[in-house]
Design a protein around this motif. Structure first.
Motif, PDB file in Angstrom:
ATOM      1  N   LEU A   1       0.832  -1.193   0.000  1.00  0.00           N
ATOM      2  CA  LEU A   1       0.000   0.000   0.000  1.00  0.00           C
ATOM      3  C   LEU A   1       0.873   1.250   0.000  1.00  0.00           C
ATOM      4  CD1 LEU A   1      -2.719  -1.125   2.562  1.00  0.00           C
ATOM      5  CD2 LEU A   1      -2.808  -1.214   0.075  1.00  0.00           C
TER       6      LEU A   1
ATOM      7  N   TRP B   1      -0.185   4.182   0.395  1.00  0.00           N
ATOM      8  CA  TRP B   1      -0.674   5.193   1.339  1.00  0.00           C
ATOM      9  C   TRP B   1       0.158   5.204   2.616  1.00  0.00           C
ATOM     10  CZ3 TRP B   1      -2.212   4.109   6.258  1.00  0.00           C
ATOM     11  CH2 TRP B   1      -2.517   2.798   6.557  1.00  0.00           C
ATOM     12  N   GLN B   2       0.740   4.063   3.014  1.00  0.00           N
ATOM     13  CA  GLN B   2       1.572   4.037   4.214  1.00  0.00           C
ATOM     14  C   GLN B   2       2.813   4.905   4.039  1.00  0.00           C
ATOM     15  OE1 GLN B   2       2.382  -0.069   5.071  1.00  0.00           O
ATOM     16  NE2 GLN B   2       0.372  -0.420   5.987  1.00  0.00           N
TER      17      GLN B   2
ATOM     18  N   ILE C   1       3.030   7.494   2.033  1.00  0.00           N
ATOM     19  CA  ILE C   1       2.603   8.896   1.994  1.00  0.00           C
ATOM     20  C   ILE C   1       2.325   9.418   3.393  1.00  0.00           C
ATOM     21  CG2 ILE C   1       0.813  10.459   1.140  1.00  0.00           C
ATOM     22  CD1 ILE C   1       0.541   8.630  -1.287  1.00  0.00           C
ATOM     23  N   VAL C   2       1.667   8.597   4.214  1.00  0.00           N
ATOM     24  CA  VAL C   2       1.382   9.016   5.590  1.00  0.00           C
ATOM     25  C   VAL C   2       2.680   9.157   6.381  1.00  0.00           C
ATOM     26  CG1 VAL C   2       0.229   8.360   7.729  1.00  0.00           C
ATOM     27  CG2 VAL C   2      -0.928   8.037   5.552  1.00  0.00           C
TER      28      VAL C   2
END
Length: 440
Positions: free
Chosen positions: A105, A107-108, A110-111
């Motif tokens: 993922l 998104w991990q 990016i976070v």
């Protein structure tokens, strides 16, 4: 008098201590209570987390008791450190639940980059508060608290980034081997130690150290902070390059997938035009069939309603319903009923002086009036023959107590009261008169 006050103070203090101990015991009992989990496989993991939380709580109690009993100026630091460690512990539990996934993922990453930026922002706040402390020796204690809070927050943010992204954690650990004298762990330890010393000297007795020593301590702190910021900035820059590369790869993959899909669509459109034509022709046939079916259904419903109306006119509703559902209708006998029959007085003479269509219009107006009147009474029209109008009550619906005679009589009176308003349409001023008979 002095002894009494001292006794009251000691009594109040002992009461407060008892209350604190009671609250601690209640908290420990709550932590030791059995909790029913739906997933039994996570029982061991739950116990480990509960024990970690309890140990953190016990450590905080010991620090709190020590600072209170010795009247230490480091009480605020102990409290801030406790909540920082507690929040970090809870956050680690959340990371354990969501960190490992079967999919890669993005998104991990990016976070994690987001938390790195927050950590760098808090480092700038730490530097800002440090400059205020360096050049202003009379700041309120709230600035020192904010300074300490900013330090703990940046640690939380950077740790969150490391927990979410393996790449961030790997790059962060690489800097520990850049310099044997100043690893990241050593830099953090020195930064915390120097910051605590500055906090203690600033909030405590300033006479314990000279101004030169104090400024030397501040300068050393700025040097360590600059070194740590440089390393975190480097990690943030490497992570931005990594994200840019990942996003570029995803963009190329999306473009390749879109190109492949377009190529497949073109092949399908080229190879199967006949299929599209056949499908379109079949759809048109289905549409025509549906239209015809709708028209036939509407015609059928119209004819059915006409048949029902005719059936209800010829037969009583109860008999008509039985015939519609296919049941056999058995003949019934009625021992008690009342019949009404009427005809027009002088109907033969009227017919001799009128055309056929004029007679039809006259009877239609007359019987329309009769039909409206009988709807208000419990009666059933049997038939009309010429000018004769026949109605019955008590058939086919049975009525006890000879109420049918009352219904027929009321209907006859209702019809008679409306007759003065009925005249022969084509004969000026000729009144229509009825001959009415009733038999029970």
């Amino acid at each position: 008098m002095t002894t009494s006050i001292s006794y009251d103070d000691d009594h109040n203090m002992s009461t407060e201590i008892m209350q604190v101990l009671a609250s601690r015991n209640a908290t420990d009992q709550q932590l030791q209570q059995h909790v029913a989990l739906i997933n039994i496989s996570r029982w061991q993991q739950f116990n480990e987390r509960r024990n970690q939380f309890h140990q953190q709580l016990l450590t905080y109690r010991r620090q709190l008791d020590f600072n209170i009993s010795h009247h230490s100026n480091l009480l605020d630091i102990a409290i801030s450190s406790h909540y920082h460690d507690l929040i970090q512990l809870i956050f680690n539990w959340m990371i354990e639940l969501h960190r490992y996934s079967a999919e890669d993922l993005l998104w991990q990453e990016i976070v994690a980059y987001h938390w790195l930026i927050h950590g760098l922002e808090k480092l700038e706040w730490i530097r800002y508060y440090g400059q205020l402390i360096k050049y202003n020796y009379s700041l309120p204690s709230s600035y020192l608290i904010l300074w300490q809070q900013a330090y703990y927050q940046q640690q939380v943010y950077i740790q969150r980034a490391r927990d979410l992204s393996n790449d961030v954690n790997r790059r962060y650990q690489l800097y520990q081997h850049d310099d044997d004298n100043y690893t990241t762990a050593t830099t953090l330890s020195q930064l915390k130690l120097l910051q605590n010393q500055i906090y203690y000297q600033y909030s405590g007795d300033s006479s314990s150290s000279t101004e030169a020593e104090y400024h030397s301590l501040i300068s050393a702190w700025f040097s360590v902070l600059t070194n740590y910021q440089r390393r975190v900035n480097s990690v943030q820059f490497q992570q931005s390059l990594h994200l840019e590369s990942r996003l570029h790869g995803l963009k190329l993959l999306a473009q390749t997938s879109r190109t492949t899909a377009i190529a497949l669509l073109i092949v399908v459109l080229i190879m199967s035009p006949c299929s599209f034509l056949l499908v379109a022709k079949f759809i048109r046939r289905i549409q025509k069939s549906v239209v015809k079916l709708v028209i036939k259904s509407e015609d059928l419903e119209y004819e059915k309603s006409r048949t029902d109306d005719l059936l209800y006119q010829l037969l009583p509703p109860s008999v008509a319903e039985q015939l519609k559902i296919g049941r056999a209708v058995h003949a019934e006998s009625f021992d008690d009923a009342t019949i009404y029959i009427s005809d027009v007085v002088g109907f033969t003479n009227i017919c001799h002086s009128s055309t056929a269509i004029q007679v039809v219009y006259m009877l239609n107006a007359l019987y329309t009036l009769f039909d409206r009147k009988i709807d208000h009474h419990d009666v059933y029209k049997i038939e009309t023959i010429g000018d004769a109008y026949m109605v019955v009550s008590g058939v086919p619906k049975r009525m006890g107590g000879r109420c049918h005679a009352k219904e027929i009589a009321n209907m006859a009176l209702d019809i008679s009261s409306a007759l003065p308003n009925i005249k022969v349409p084509h004969m000026d001023g000729r009144q229509i008169k009825l001959r009415i008979g009733i038999h029970t």
